[in-house]
Write a protein that holds these residues in place. Structure first.
Motif, mmCIF file in Angstrom:
data_model
loop_
_atom_site.group_PDB
_atom_site.id
_atom_site.type_symbol
_atom_site.label_atom_id
_atom_site.label_comp_id
_atom_site.label_asym_id
_atom_site.label_seq_id
_atom_site.Cartn_x
_atom_site.Cartn_y
_atom_site.Cartn_z
ATOM 1 N N ALA A 148 -11.977 -37.321 -24.125
ATOM 2 C CA ALA A 148 -11.440 -37.067 -22.527
ATOM 3 C C ALA A 148 -10.087 -36.555 -22.725
ATOM 4 C CB ALA A 148 -11.912 -38.260 -21.891
ATOM 5 N N PHE A 149 -9.523 -35.834 -21.753
ATOM 6 C CA PHE A 149 -8.043 -35.610 -21.928
ATOM 7 C C PHE A 149 -7.464 -35.939 -20.521
ATOM 8 C CE2 PHE A 149 -4.522 -32.354 -22.036
ATOM 9 C CZ PHE A 149 -3.920 -33.061 -23.045
ATOM 10 N N GLY A 150 -7.978 -35.862 -19.314
ATOM 11 C CA GLY A 150 -7.492 -36.175 -17.969
ATOM 12 C C GLY A 150 -8.291 -35.774 -16.923
ATOM 13 N N ILE A 151 -7.877 -36.052 -15.798
ATOM 14 C CA ILE A 151 -8.547 -35.579 -14.563
ATOM 15 C C ILE A 151 -7.609 -34.829 -13.577
ATOM 16 C CG2 ILE A 151 -9.672 -36.768 -12.471
ATOM 17 C CD1 ILE A 151 -11.169 -37.529 -14.761
ATOM 18 N N GLY B 156 -9.887 -34.086 -8.868
ATOM 19 C CA GLY B 156 -11.043 -35.289 -9.400
ATOM 20 C C GLY B 156 -11.879 -34.743 -10.617
ATOM 21 N N GLU B 157 -11.724 -33.459 -11.094
ATOM 22 C CA GLU B 157 -12.634 -32.870 -12.192
ATOM 23 C C GLU B 157 -12.059 -33.399 -13.662
ATOM 24 O OE1 GLU B 157 -13.016 -28.430 -10.702
ATOM 25 O OE2 GLU B 157 -10.921 -29.238 -10.691
ATOM 26 N N ILE C 225 -8.261 -27.245 -27.734
ATOM 27 C CA ILE C 225 -8.533 -26.547 -26.588
ATOM 28 C C ILE C 225 -8.722 -27.503 -25.450
ATOM 29 C CG2 ILE C 225 -9.718 -24.574 -25.462
ATOM 30 C CD1 ILE C 225 -10.028 -23.377 -28.261
ATOM 31 N N ILE C 226 -8.453 -27.474 -24.302
ATOM 32 C CA ILE C 226 -8.614 -28.135 -23.238
ATOM 33 C C ILE C 226 -9.446 -27.234 -22.188
ATOM 34 C CG2 ILE C 226 -6.736 -29.773 -23.404
ATOM 35 C CD1 ILE C 226 -5.471 -28.561 -21.061
ATOM 36 N N THR C 227 -10.489 -27.722 -21.691
ATOM 37 C CA THR C 227 -11.246 -27.217 -20.604
ATOM 38 C C THR C 227 -10.783 -26.619 -19.322
ATOM 39 O OG1 THR C 227 -12.253 -29.266 -19.663
ATOM 40 C CG2 THR C 227 -13.373 -28.247 -21.340
ATOM 41 N N TYR C 228 -9.551 -27.214 -19.027
ATOM 42 C CA TYR C 228 -8.541 -26.938 -17.814
ATOM 43 C C TYR C 228 -7.727 -25.569 -18.436
ATOM 44 C CZ TYR C 228 -4.799 -27.292 -14.485
ATOM 45 O OH TYR C 228 -3.892 -26.857 -13.353
ATOM 46 N N GLY C 229 -8.149 -24.564 -17.753
ATOM 47 C CA GLY C 229 -7.720 -23.333 -18.137
ATOM 48 C C GLY C 229 -7.913 -22.788 -19.380
ATOM 49 N N GLY C 230 -8.796 -23.296 -20.179
ATOM 50 C CA GLY C 230 -9.232 -22.666 -21.331
ATOM 51 C C GLY C 230 -8.019 -22.807 -22.147
ATOM 52 N N PHE D 228 1.459 -29.780 -24.454
ATOM 53 C CA PHE D 228 1.844 -31.154 -24.111
ATOM 54 C C PHE D 228 0.807 -32.204 -24.657
ATOM 55 C CE2 PHE D 228 2.683 -28.307 -20.303
ATOM 56 C CZ PHE D 228 4.186 -28.329 -20.635
ATOM 57 N N ASP D 229 1.129 -33.219 -24.906
ATOM 58 C CA ASP D 229 0.311 -34.342 -25.408
ATOM 59 C C ASP D 229 -0.573 -35.021 -24.238
ATOM 60 O OD1 ASP D 229 1.040 -33.823 -28.056
ATOM 61 O OD2 ASP D 229 2.910 -35.527 -27.898
ATOM 62 N N SER D 230 -0.053 -34.902 -23.174
ATOM 63 C CA SER D 230 -0.875 -35.468 -21.968
ATOM 64 C C SER D 230 -1.368 -34.472 -20.979
ATOM 65 C CB SER D 230 -0.106 -36.492 -21.539
ATOM 66 O OG SER D 230 1.068 -36.019 -20.763
ATOM 67 N N PHE D 231 -2.074 -34.908 -20.136
ATOM 68 C CA PHE D 231 -2.506 -33.606 -19.280
ATOM 69 C C PHE D 231 -1.718 -33.407 -17.975
ATOM 70 C CE2 PHE D 231 -5.282 -32.691 -15.351
ATOM 71 C CZ PHE D 231 -5.443 -31.548 -15.491
ATOM 72 N N GLU D 232 -0.992 -34.438 -17.455
ATOM 73 C CA GLU D 232 -0.284 -34.164 -16.308
ATOM 74 C C GLU D 232 0.404 -33.135 -16.413
ATOM 75 O OE1 GLU D 232 2.231 -36.611 -12.738
ATOM 76 O OE2 GLU D 232 1.728 -37.532 -14.392
ATOM 77 N N PRO D 233 1.407 -32.649 -17.270
ATOM 78 C CA PRO D 233 2.278 -31.647 -17.275
ATOM 79 C C PRO D 233 1.951 -30.325 -17.229
ATOM 80 C CG PRO D 233 2.734 -33.257 -19.203
ATOM 81 C CD PRO D 233 1.633 -33.671 -18.529
ATOM 82 N N TYR D 234 0.360 -30.307 -17.601
ATOM 83 C CA TYR D 234 -0.178 -28.947 -17.356
ATOM 84 C C TYR D 234 -0.451 -28.620 -15.897
ATOM 85 C CZ TYR D 234 -1.222 -28.524 -22.614
ATOM 86 O OH TYR D 234 -1.139 -28.310 -23.631
#
Length: 353
Positions: A7-10, A14-15, A32-37, A58-64
């Motif tokens: 898991a990487f983020g929400i 809320g996805e 590879i993260i599912t947000y934006g591929g 980035f190491d965390s999701f929010e900056p993306y």
């Protein structure tokens, strides 16, 4: 070979966003993260065998969710710019979001780079470790006609190449220009700009632009210009030259017209960093490639070392059709019709010298 899911983020909607780590037998690892591929990490060895990350991420999701630079993202429906944010199909004019001055850029503010992609499969195959993603883009999403079904398949091979294969179908005539927007720095030291990287591009001409980065309709000869990379030279050599096109792009932010388009999947460009010994070779089926040298990265996004990503801390090799093709009849078409399948493939192959 291995695949790991975490898991990487929400998202703000809320996805759930997941991260997939692909690794080959040599130790090369791609995340590879599912947000934006988004390709969030690529770790490859230097000439001393030390594995380091060579892409901006980035190491965390929010900056993306705050990133204005499309770091690592899949781009669609239409990569690059569309003049005045309008185009016509069979006489019908479509209005897009003018999110880049008067023009539309990279599919709009809520383009494919902001979508959460569905994982179709994550498997170990003969050709390598494979992650297949899917996105369904609804009719008139961001102003584009037709329900578009898109598949992007990432394959990490045992030869240290990351292959990106695209497929798309539509139920109504539309336009499409997909690309990948990863920023590379082969030194793995993002506190240093990529100016000393040596680049080659197999292209005799490039797409000339106006002051808003829209093609003026002519393809200019690279001979005796800063745009001649047919023999290897550093990015620094002419990136700040007193040349009209360099000034309009604030450096390199142009599409090269790649040679040997009739040969399909062929080597078109390379990058080499002397310090690390890392080399990147680009192979594609596409007719064009945008070299973007991070001219507008301005230090507002956090880097992995606790600092920030600054101007020219990474470069992009964006394989694609030419910008503003829907409004440029002389350019290769970007129309996709019912019953047709859009297909494209690009490979990023890593080695050391």
């Amino acid at each position: 070979m291995s695949i790991e899911k975490s898991a990487f983020g929400i998202t703000p909607k809320g996805e759930q966003v997941d991260r997939y780590k692909l690794q080959n037998k040599n130790g090369m690892a791609v995340e590879i993260i599912t947000y934006g591929g988004i390709i969030s990490s690529v770790k490859v060895p230097n000439k001393g065998g030390v594995f380091e990350d060579v892409v901006i991420g980035f190491d965390s999701f929010e900056p993306y969710t705050q990133d204005p630079h499309y770091f690592g993202a899949l781009i669609g429906r239409f990569g690059n710019r569309i003049a005045n944010a309008t185009f016509a199909i069979d006489g019908h004019v479509y209005q897009l979001d003018a999110n880049n001055g008067p023009n539309a850029l990279h599919g709009g503010p809520e383009g494919f780079h902001k979508a959460v992609w569905t994982v179709v499969s994550a498997t170990k195959e003969e050709e390598g470790t494979v992650l297949k993603l899917k996105y369904f883009s609804k009719h008139m999403e961001e102003g584009f006609p037709g329900n578009l079904t898109v598949f992007v398949t990432y394959t990490l091979t045992e030869e240290n190449a990351l292959e990106v294969a695209y497929e798309a179908t539509t139920d109504q005539t539309t336009i499409i220009n997909l690309t990948q927007h990863t920023y590379f720095n082969l030194s793995a030291d993002f506190s240093k700009p990529i100016l000393d990287h040596e680049i080659t591009i197999d292209a005799d001409t490039f797409v000339a632009i106006d002051e808003t980065a829209i093609p003026i309709g002519t393809l200019e000869d690279v001979s005796n210009t800063p745009f001649d990379f047919r023999t290897s030279k550093t990015i620094a050599a002419e990136i700040d030259a007193e040349h009209d096109q360099i000034q309009k792009g604030a450096g390199y932010d142009h599409c090269w017209v790649l040679n040997h388009q009739d040969k399909g999947f062929r080597v078109v460009a390379s990058a080499y960093d002397h310090t690390s010994g890392r080399k990147l070779v680009l192979t594609t089926t596409e007719p064009g490639m945008q070299l973007y040298t991070g001219n507008y990265i301005n230090g507002e996004m956090p880097s992995r070392d606790g600092k920030t990503y600054n101007r020219r801390s990474g470069f992009c090799f964006e394989t694609q059709h030419y910008p503003d093709s829907p409004n440029q009849p002389s350019f290769p078409t970007t129309l996709l019709k019912v019953g047709e399948t859009f297909k494209s493939k690009t490979s990023f192959a890593f080695s050391t010298l």
